[in-house]
Structure formats: C-alpha cells, structure tokens
Scaffold this motif. Structure first.
Motif, mmCIF file in Angstrom:
data_model
loop_
_atom_site.group_PDB
_atom_site.id
_atom_site.type_symbol
_atom_site.label_atom_id
_atom_site.label_comp_id
_atom_site.label_asym_id
_atom_site.label_seq_id
_atom_site.Cartn_x
_atom_site.Cartn_y
_atom_site.Cartn_z
ATOM 1 N N LEU A 1 5.545 -16.625 -30.261
ATOM 2 C CA LEU A 1 6.529 -16.042 -30.886
ATOM 3 C C LEU A 1 7.389 -15.988 -29.460
ATOM 4 O O LEU A 1 7.158 -15.266 -28.481
ATOM 5 N N LEU A 2 9.005 -16.286 -29.676
ATOM 6 C CA LEU A 2 10.415 -16.096 -28.701
ATOM 7 C C LEU A 2 11.509 -14.648 -29.609
ATOM 8 O O LEU A 2 11.097 -14.849 -30.140
ATOM 9 N N TYR A 3 11.360 -13.516 -28.032
ATOM 10 C CA TYR A 3 12.358 -13.386 -28.092
ATOM 11 C C TYR A 3 12.874 -12.667 -26.465
ATOM 12 O O TYR A 3 12.054 -12.450 -26.049
ATOM 13 N N THR A 4 14.204 -13.407 -26.922
ATOM 14 C CA THR A 4 15.181 -12.914 -25.806
ATOM 15 C C THR A 4 16.316 -12.160 -26.268
ATOM 16 O O THR A 4 16.191 -12.768 -26.922
ATOM 17 N N VAL A 5 16.220 -10.957 -24.843
ATOM 18 C CA VAL A 5 17.655 -10.545 -25.405
ATOM 19 C C VAL A 5 18.631 -10.738 -24.233
ATOM 20 O O VAL A 5 18.753 -9.438 -24.341
ATOM 21 N N ALA A 6 18.595 -11.549 -23.140
ATOM 22 C CA ALA A 6 19.773 -11.612 -21.774
ATOM 23 C C ALA A 6 19.470 -13.002 -22.469
ATOM 24 O O ALA A 6 19.011 -13.890 -21.988
ATOM 25 N N ASN A 7 20.376 -13.477 -21.179
ATOM 26 C CA ASN A 7 20.791 -14.637 -20.791
ATOM 27 C C ASN A 7 19.419 -14.915 -19.633
ATOM 28 O O ASN A 7 19.505 -14.651 -18.994
ATOM 29 N N VAL A 8 18.945 -16.200 -19.856
ATOM 30 C CA VAL A 8 17.305 -16.478 -19.760
ATOM 31 C C VAL A 8 17.947 -18.043 -19.500
ATOM 32 O O VAL A 8 18.381 -18.719 -20.525
ATOM 33 N N LYS A 9 17.264 -18.560 -18.567
ATOM 34 C CA LYS A 9 16.616 -19.938 -18.090
ATOM 35 C C LYS A 9 16.088 -21.233 -18.599
ATOM 36 O O LYS A 9 16.212 -22.108 -19.307
ATOM 37 N N ASN A 10 14.594 -20.029 -18.617
ATOM 38 C CA ASN A 10 13.491 -20.895 -18.927
ATOM 39 C C ASN A 10 12.937 -21.098 -19.896
ATOM 40 O O ASN A 10 11.677 -21.734 -20.923
ATOM 41 N N SER A 11 13.101 -19.422 -20.429
ATOM 42 C CA SER A 11 12.267 -19.069 -21.721
ATOM 43 C C SER A 11 11.767 -20.218 -22.535
ATOM 44 O O SER A 11 11.033 -20.164 -23.395
ATOM 45 N N PHE A 12 13.251 -20.505 -23.481
ATOM 46 C CA PHE A 12 13.015 -21.463 -24.404
ATOM 47 C C PHE A 12 12.104 -23.129 -24.448
ATOM 48 O O PHE A 12 11.453 -22.727 -24.902
ATOM 49 N N ARG B 1 2.655 -13.328 -14.588
ATOM 50 C CA ARG B 1 3.044 -13.390 -16.027
ATOM 51 C C ARG B 1 4.775 -13.733 -16.229
ATOM 52 O O ARG B 1 5.578 -13.991 -16.695
ATOM 53 N N GLN B 2 5.469 -13.178 -15.111
ATOM 54 C CA GLN B 2 6.753 -14.129 -14.600
ATOM 55 C C GLN B 2 7.228 -15.274 -14.791
ATOM 56 O O GLN B 2 6.306 -16.185 -14.340
ATOM 57 N N ILE B 3 7.673 -15.767 -15.501
ATOM 58 C CA ILE B 3 8.608 -17.004 -16.004
ATOM 59 C C ILE B 3 9.800 -17.334 -14.850
ATOM 60 O O ILE B 3 10.944 -16.972 -15.135
ATOM 61 N N ILE B 4 9.038 -18.695 -13.935
ATOM 62 C CA ILE B 4 10.476 -19.138 -12.441
ATOM 63 C C ILE B 4 10.715 -20.436 -13.261
ATOM 64 O O ILE B 4 11.590 -20.074 -11.585
ATOM 65 N N SER B 5 9.726 -20.490 -14.144
ATOM 66 C CA SER B 5 10.206 -22.382 -13.875
ATOM 67 C C SER B 5 9.691 -22.822 -15.452
ATOM 68 O O SER B 5 8.817 -21.424 -15.894
ATOM 69 N N ASN B 6 9.596 -23.630 -15.910
ATOM 70 C CA ASN B 6 9.718 -24.266 -17.400
ATOM 71 C C ASN B 6 8.762 -25.035 -17.436
ATOM 72 O O ASN B 6 8.215 -25.306 -17.994
ATOM 73 N N GLU B 7 7.685 -25.249 -15.918
ATOM 74 C CA GLU B 7 6.302 -25.484 -15.819
ATOM 75 C C GLU B 7 4.830 -24.589 -16.293
ATOM 76 O O GLU B 7 5.605 -23.358 -16.122
ATOM 77 N N LEU B 8 4.573 -24.926 -16.949
ATOM 78 C CA LEU B 8 3.315 -24.602 -17.204
ATOM 79 C C LEU B 8 2.282 -24.442 -15.894
ATOM 80 O O LEU B 8 1.433 -25.463 -16.100
ATOM 81 N N ASN B 9 2.621 -23.145 -14.940
ATOM 82 C CA ASN B 9 1.445 -23.663 -14.089
ATOM 83 C C ASN B 9 0.075 -22.060 -14.389
ATOM 84 O O ASN B 9 -0.394 -22.819 -13.673
#
Length: 374
Positions: free
Chosen positions: A222-233, A328-336
C-alpha cells in the motif's frame, strides 16, 4: 458524570482527522459523557469539504465532471463514505456551532478538550482562535495531543501565549513542541502524549468494522503519500516487485494519473483506509497516521519525510524515535533493508507503555490531578 466537548478538525475529509477524533471520543467516553462539538470553521469548510459557492468554483467542478467522469464519481463515493463514518461513529453535539454562537456551548458542557491534530496552527485555521478555546473560561480549558505551529508571527505567538496560559492542562503531541511553547512564555507544565489513534488497541479498531474481511483479495503493497516526496513511488514499486505482489495507491487527488501496474484507489473512506492498511503486506507512506496505524496493526512499513517543508516532518520523526524505528526511513529508492521486519514484540511493549501513560495523564489532568504529569 462530567460533560466533555471535544473541538477538533472533525469535518475535514481527511483520514487522520476522522480517525483521531473517533479515538479520542471513544476513550473519553469510558469515563465521561464525551461529545464532539459540531463546530463549523468557514475556512476549513471551504478548503477541506469543497464548500465553495463562487461561480468560478462551480464552473471548475462542472468541467472536472465532464473531463473525469469516473474519477469524479469515485471522489463522490469517497465523500459519501466519510459522511457515513461521521454519522455512525462520531457523536456530535445536538447544535451546530460557529464563531458567532460558540460561547453558548458553555451552557451545555463542563469542560472542553481541544485536539488532536494541528488545532494550534493559526495558518491552517486562518486565525480561528476557537481551537484555542478563547470562548471558554479558564477553568474549562484542556487540550490533548494538540500540535502547534512554530512559524507564527510575533503577534500570533503573543496571542498563543495569552490563550494557552489560561489552560488548566496542556497536553501536546510532539515533545519538541514543549521547548517552543516555553520559549514564547508558557508558564505551566507542558506534557507530550500519544496521538489519539494510539489510545485504541488493534482489537478495538477492528471492533468498529470487520477489518479482517479484505477489500482487495490479493497480497499487496500500500502506497499512501500526503506530501512532496522523492523516492516513495519507485521504492513501493521495488518492494512489490521484490515480493511478487501487487501495488495499491490511495489518493484523494482527482488528477492522479493511471499508471500501469498500480491500482489507484480514489473512493476509500475512513473504514476502507483502515482495511487497506490492516491487510497490507507493506505500507509505504509520508503520512503520520498511516505510519501510526501500521505500527498498531503490526504491518511492516517504510516512511519518507517531506522534501520541501510543506508537511510537518517532526510528527513522523517523533514516533520513529519513540519506537526506535528510524531504520524504516526511505532515503533513496534502493532496497537496503527490504527483508528486515520490525521486532513487533518490542514495538508492542513500547506501544502498550506509551498508551497507558498517555491515558493516565489524560484522565488525571481532567480530574485536576498533577501527580501523573510530573
């Protein structure tokens, strides 16, 4: 039995606002007669409920319905589901209040509790000081998990100081806000407590609706964003691909584009929102309340902070720190850390302690005791 009225953003068609209002009333009702004050703030009515009546607004609405007929029907369904939720789960005051008549609420209620959410953000409410309980005498003023803006003018900070120094109890949501309030001259103790959604256990949330009956039958992210984010999608896409499952996105934006491989949900009300989170394999979000509910339901999640400062990152940082879930924070789109699942036993122990402490502080403050506040 004390009659308590809650004033909050209960009519904004926003998932977090609807659910936190329900949770706070539910908890207060265990000891008091608790009612949500049916207060109508003109600016919030116009912005969040689309109650604009100007000619340009009506023309825009008409054009949208022609260009996006399916999406518009889905958004209408979403609005109807919010209305149904309010009708079924919010116990509202018999009278509708506005700035002109809200002082008369003093005749009906013994105490007022303002919160949760950003009720102390003058910019969000366009300077509506009713959320600071300016209509009530000092001995009736209380708050619970209120959020306060730190980007105020000097005049606004002076008004905030004057209003809050008349409160019997100041309970806020973000603990860092305590330093800010002290810096502008708040004299009394300021205590941080959990958001109302944390006050209810997972089984209490599931009692309001059979959340185990999955709306979407397949496994999904489930993807749910409410702000300007860079990597979540892209991150969500990678999580779905890595686990060989589907990807669902909840949105209230009519202009959301249809993208191959992702199912966009426009018609979810509060119940559906809970259901999608409860039954997800992973939740990817920039939303405080989506993150909080993922913790409550023990659903693995990842969160991304807002990139441009348009959203209050402090709320997400606060609960990530409380539960030691900063990884759990997303800092890039890589799956670390995609295969690392939180230690839910540890998280649940923290949550139970957090819930109990906040509940005790809430009830002790309303009974005029300070021993649990020190």
């Amino acid at each position: 039995m004390k009659r308590i009225a809650i004033i909050t953003f209960h009519r904004t068609n926003n998932y977090g606002a609807a659910l936190q209002a329900y949770a706070l009333q539910k908890v207060l009702s265990k000891k008091y007669t608790a009612t949500i004050l049916d207060y109508r703030s003109p600016y919030l009515e116009a912005i969040y409920l689309g109650e604009k009546s100007g000619l340009k607004d009506r023309i825009r609405s008409f054009i949208r319905r022609i260009i996006y007929p399916i999406k518009t029907r889905q958004l209408d369904c979403r609005k109807e589901r919010f209305t149904s939720f309010y009708s079924r789960y919010h116990v509202l005051s018999e009278r509708t209040y506005n700035k002109g008549n809200i002082a008369s609420a003093n005749d009906c209620y013994d105490l007022f509790v303002t919160g949760s959410d950003q009720v102390w953000n003058p910019h969000l409410s366009r300077g509506d000081w009713s959320y600071f309980l300016d209509f009530a005498p000092s001995y009736k003023r209380y708050s619970y998990a209120a959020s306060v803006s730190k980007t105020n003018t000097n005049d606004e900070n002076e008004r905030i100081r004057n209003e809050l120094n008349q409160f019997q109890s100041i309970l806020i949501r973000e603990y860092k806000a305590a330093d800010f309030l002290k810096s502008i001259g708040i004299n009394q103790n300021v205590t941080a407590v959990c958001d109302p959604v944390f006050l209810l256990r997972a089984d209490e949330w599931q009692c309001i609706y059979p959340l185990t009956e999955r709306i979407y039958k397949k496994r999904y992210v489930l993807l749910y964003t409410v702000a300007n984010v860079k990597n979540s999608f892209q991150f969500a896409q990678s999580v779905a691909k890595h686990n060989h499952i589907g990807l669902i996105s909840i949105s209230s934006n009519q202009s959301v584009k249809t993208i191959k491989g992702i199912k966009s949900i426009l018609d979810a009300g509060p119940i559906e929102f809970l259901n999608y989170i409860r039954n997800a394999e992973y939740v990817i979000t920039s939303s405080f309340h989506a993150m909080a509910l993922a913790i409550i339901f023990n659903v693995p999640f990842y969160y991304e902070l807002c990139q441009d400062g348009s959203n209050n990152n402090e709320r997400l940082e606060n609960i990530a720190e409380i539960f030691s879930l900063e990884d759990r924070q997303i800092i890039s789109n890589e799956l670390n850390t995609i295969d690392i699942i939180p230690d839910w036993d540890r998280v649940n122990a923290i949550l139970e302690k957090y819930r109990k402490e906040s509940t005790d502080i809430l009830f002790s403050s309303l009974e005029g005791r300070s021993d649990l506040n020190e």
